[in-house]
Design an enzyme around this catalytic site. Structure first.
Site, short mmCIF file in Angstrom:
data_model
loop_
_atom_site.label_atom_id
_atom_site.label_comp_id
_atom_site.label_asym_id
_atom_site.label_seq_id
_atom_site.Cartn_x
_atom_site.Cartn_y
_atom_site.Cartn_z
N HIS A 165 35.00 47.84 35.35
CA HIS A 165 33.86 46.97 35.67
C HIS A 165 34.29 46.12 36.86
O HIS A 165 35.39 45.58 36.87
CB HIS A 165 33.57 46.09 34.44
CG HIS A 165 32.26 45.36 34.48
ND1 HIS A 165 31.97 44.43 35.44
CD2 HIS A 165 31.18 45.41 33.67
CE1 HIS A 165 30.76 43.93 35.21
NE2 HIS A 165 30.26 44.53 34.14
N ARG A 211 24.61 39.71 38.72
CA ARG A 211 24.23 40.37 39.99
C ARG A 211 22.80 40.91 39.89
O ARG A 211 22.03 40.80 40.83
CB ARG A 211 25.21 41.51 40.28
CG ARG A 211 26.55 41.03 40.84
CD ARG A 211 27.56 42.16 40.94
NE ARG A 211 28.08 42.54 39.63
CZ ARG A 211 28.21 43.78 39.18
NH1 ARG A 211 27.87 44.79 39.95
NH2 ARG A 211 28.70 44.02 37.99
C1 SIN Z 1 27.66 46.65 29.90
O1 SIN Z 1 28.87 46.86 29.85
O2 SIN Z 1 26.83 47.49 29.58
C2 SIN Z 1 27.14 45.36 30.39
C3 SIN Z 1 28.25 44.49 30.67
C4 SIN Z 1 27.83 43.43 31.57
O3 SIN Z 1 27.22 42.48 31.09
O4 SIN Z 1 28.13 43.52 32.75
#
Ligand code: SIN
Ligand code: FAD
Length: 499
Positions: free
Chosen positions: A279, A302
């Site tokens: 991420h 974002r």
């Molecule tokens: C996710 O991992 O699906 C969402 C995580 C986030 O809030 O960026």
């Protein structure tokens, strides 16, 4: 002669009777055996709720942790759904086909298209189930990276989505358990270490270590692994994705791939294990920069308007709403390699849309509210005040095509901002977040045998992050909670059919 024939007849009858009785006893025994669900994240909570509420099938829910919720409880952006009531109310045009297209595009040829089809088609009923069965509002939407429409649902109110959903589903189970412990039993501090199979390969029990470390067995013919991913395990990352072991993670320490290891040892097929999602935005805590565990800077920040600035030039360098792998790649290739970070900057309007979450990040010192002027000094940016202000103004100008092709520009900075205008800012770095790979399953959520299309054992299921193939090479934000609900419901339906 007649006497001995009669005697033989009596012996044979008794023998047959015993056989019938034995068979009946074993069927009753089997009927009475609860389903064992391993893991109390959203996958386990969904499967258990569905088994109990819809089918009245008894469940024992085991978790090695001392509390319920796994990583699911931390989910911060929400759950995806296409063609939902919420989208309709907010006049958002979306279809299952479009959602599937986005999912397949993000998967880059990896994964199992049939599972992606299920995920997207069943998303409407998954969100509806949460709304109707558990009274969850899920009335707000965000458009996360790689999505063609706003379809990530969360509720207005104070609670983050993961916490709210886990709380509601676990409350229902606890209520049932307190009324009828033969229908629902929750056992925490219970670590599953193996599965017992009989000579025909059928599941007969779950072996676990209780809170004192003693080895115990729970007899069952239906076992559902909901034990999560392996993002916290450096050992598994070293085996499957060695390039990532130096990265910090958002995953809790229980996320060690136990299900993948146990099932693979039994002969299950593993799929896409090298596909680990990084991420792009984990928060760097300025007071604890080196900590391996990071708070996630939710993608919704974002999606709702936040931008990323280069930590030296103070300029944008990427389409912040690209898929996670692409944004991560840009941070890693365009920002200085030495510290692998960027600045996440948000307007007052983003704060208004996501107030509770941003207040939480501020309380942890991960986000600060500062005048634009102070950004330069606080973060040692090599730019001038007018240049920085212009960068934010240019991004906000919706009449000009975005220089990085960002398609959704909302809640941006006003045209009349100045160096005195306050913004919200945090430092972020890429983090190991999700493991797309896992145990291969079929469309009934049953575990598939190595090098074969057959099921490993009729009563063996995997749901949620422990399974693989649903997301291919890159998961879209919001699709993991969805996967837990869709395939948890499917596993329960299938168990009920065969129970
Ligand atoms: C996710 O991992 O699906 C969402 C995580 C986030 O809030 O960026
Ligand atoms: P988990 O929720 O991780 O639960 C697994 C459970 O299994 C744990 O409680 C664990 O203790 C237990 N367990 C493991 N091994 C054993 C064993 N041997 N014996 C007994 N119990 C065991 N996804 C989204 O869709 N939307 C979001 O907004 C979102 N935000 C996220 C934010 C963060 C910070 C993180 C880390 C993830 C986020 N995700 C999000 C991803 C998502 O939360 C998870 O991938 C998903 O919840 C996994 O659910 P699960 O039920 O499969 O596993």
């Amino acid at each position: 002669m007649i006497r001995s024939v009669r005697r033989v007849f009596i012996y044979v009858s008794i023998f047959v009777l015993i056989l019938i009785l034995k068979r009946q006893l074993s069927t009753t025994d089997q009927m009475k055996q609860p389903v064992v669900v391993i893991g109390s994240g959203l996958a386990g909570l969904t499967t258990s709720n569905r088994l109990i509420s819809k089918f009245k099938i008894p469940v024992v829910l085991l978790d090695k942790a001392a509390s319920i919720g796994g990583n699911s409880i931390k989910a911060s952006s929400g759950i995806n759904g296409a063609q939902t009531d919420t989208q309709q109310k907010l006049k958002i045009m979306d279809t299952h086909e479009l959602f599937l297209e986005d999912t397949v595009h993000s998967a880059k040829g990896r994964g199992i298209p049939l599972l992606m089809d299920k995920l997207t088609k069943e998303s409407t009923s998954a969100v509806k189930w949460l709304q109707t069965e558990f009274n969850l509002k899920l009335d707000l939407l965000a458009q996360l990276g790689g999505h063609s429409a706003p379809r990530t649902h969360r509720s207005s109110g104070k609670l983050p989505p993961g916490f709210e959903i886990v709380q509601a589903l676990s409350k229902k189970l606890k209520d049932i358990s307190s009324k009828d412990s033969s229908l629902m039993k929750i056992m925490l501090n219970s670590e599953v270490v193996d599965i017992e199979l009989n000579n025909d390969g059928h599941v007969t029990g779950v072996i676990y270590l209780d809170e004192n470390g003693s080895r115990k067995i729970l007899k069952s013919h239906n076992v559902v692994f909901c034990s999560g991913g392996f993002g916290f395990s450096k050992e598994m990352l070293r085996e499957f994705s060695p390039d990532l072991i130096h990265l910090p993670t958002t995953n809790g320490k229980q996320t060690t791939g136990d299900g993948q290891k146990i099932l693979s040892k039994l002969g299950a097929e593993l799929i896409d294990m090298d596909q680990v999602q990084v991420h792009p935005t984990g928060f760097i805590d300025p007071n604890d920069r080196e900590n391996n565990w990071k708070f996630l800077a939710a993608e919704a920040l974002r999606g709702l308007g936040g931008i990323l600035l280069h930590p030296t030039t103070g300029r944008r360098f990427t389409n912040e709403l690209n898929t996670r792998d692409a944004v991560t790649m840009d941070i890693q290739s365009k920002c200085p390699r030495s510290d692998n970070r960027a600045l996440l900057v948000m307007s007052e309007k983003v704060y208004d849309k996501y107030t509770n979450n941003i207040n939480f990040y501020m309380s942890k010192n991960l986000v600060k509210k500062v005048p634009i002027r102070d950004l330069i000094q606080n973060y040692d940016l090599q730019t001038t005040e007018p240049d920085l202000v212009n960068e934010l103004k240019n991004y906000s100008d919706v009449d000009t095509k975005d220089k990085f092709d960002r398609s959704l520009i909302i809640n941006s900075f006003d045209g009349n901002i100045s160096p005195e205008t306050s913004v919200y800012v945090g430092e972020i770095t890429p983090v190991v977040h999700f493991t797309m790979g896992g145990v291969k399953i079929n469309e009934n959520s049953q575990v598939i045998m190595k090098n074969s299309e057959s099921v490993l054992s009729k009563g063996l299921y995997a749901v949620g992050e422990v399974s693989g193939g649903v997301h291919g090479a890159n998961r879209l934000g919001g699709s993991s909670l969805l996967e837990c609900v869709v395939f948890g419901k499917i596993a329960a339906e299938n168990i009920a059919k065969l129970y």
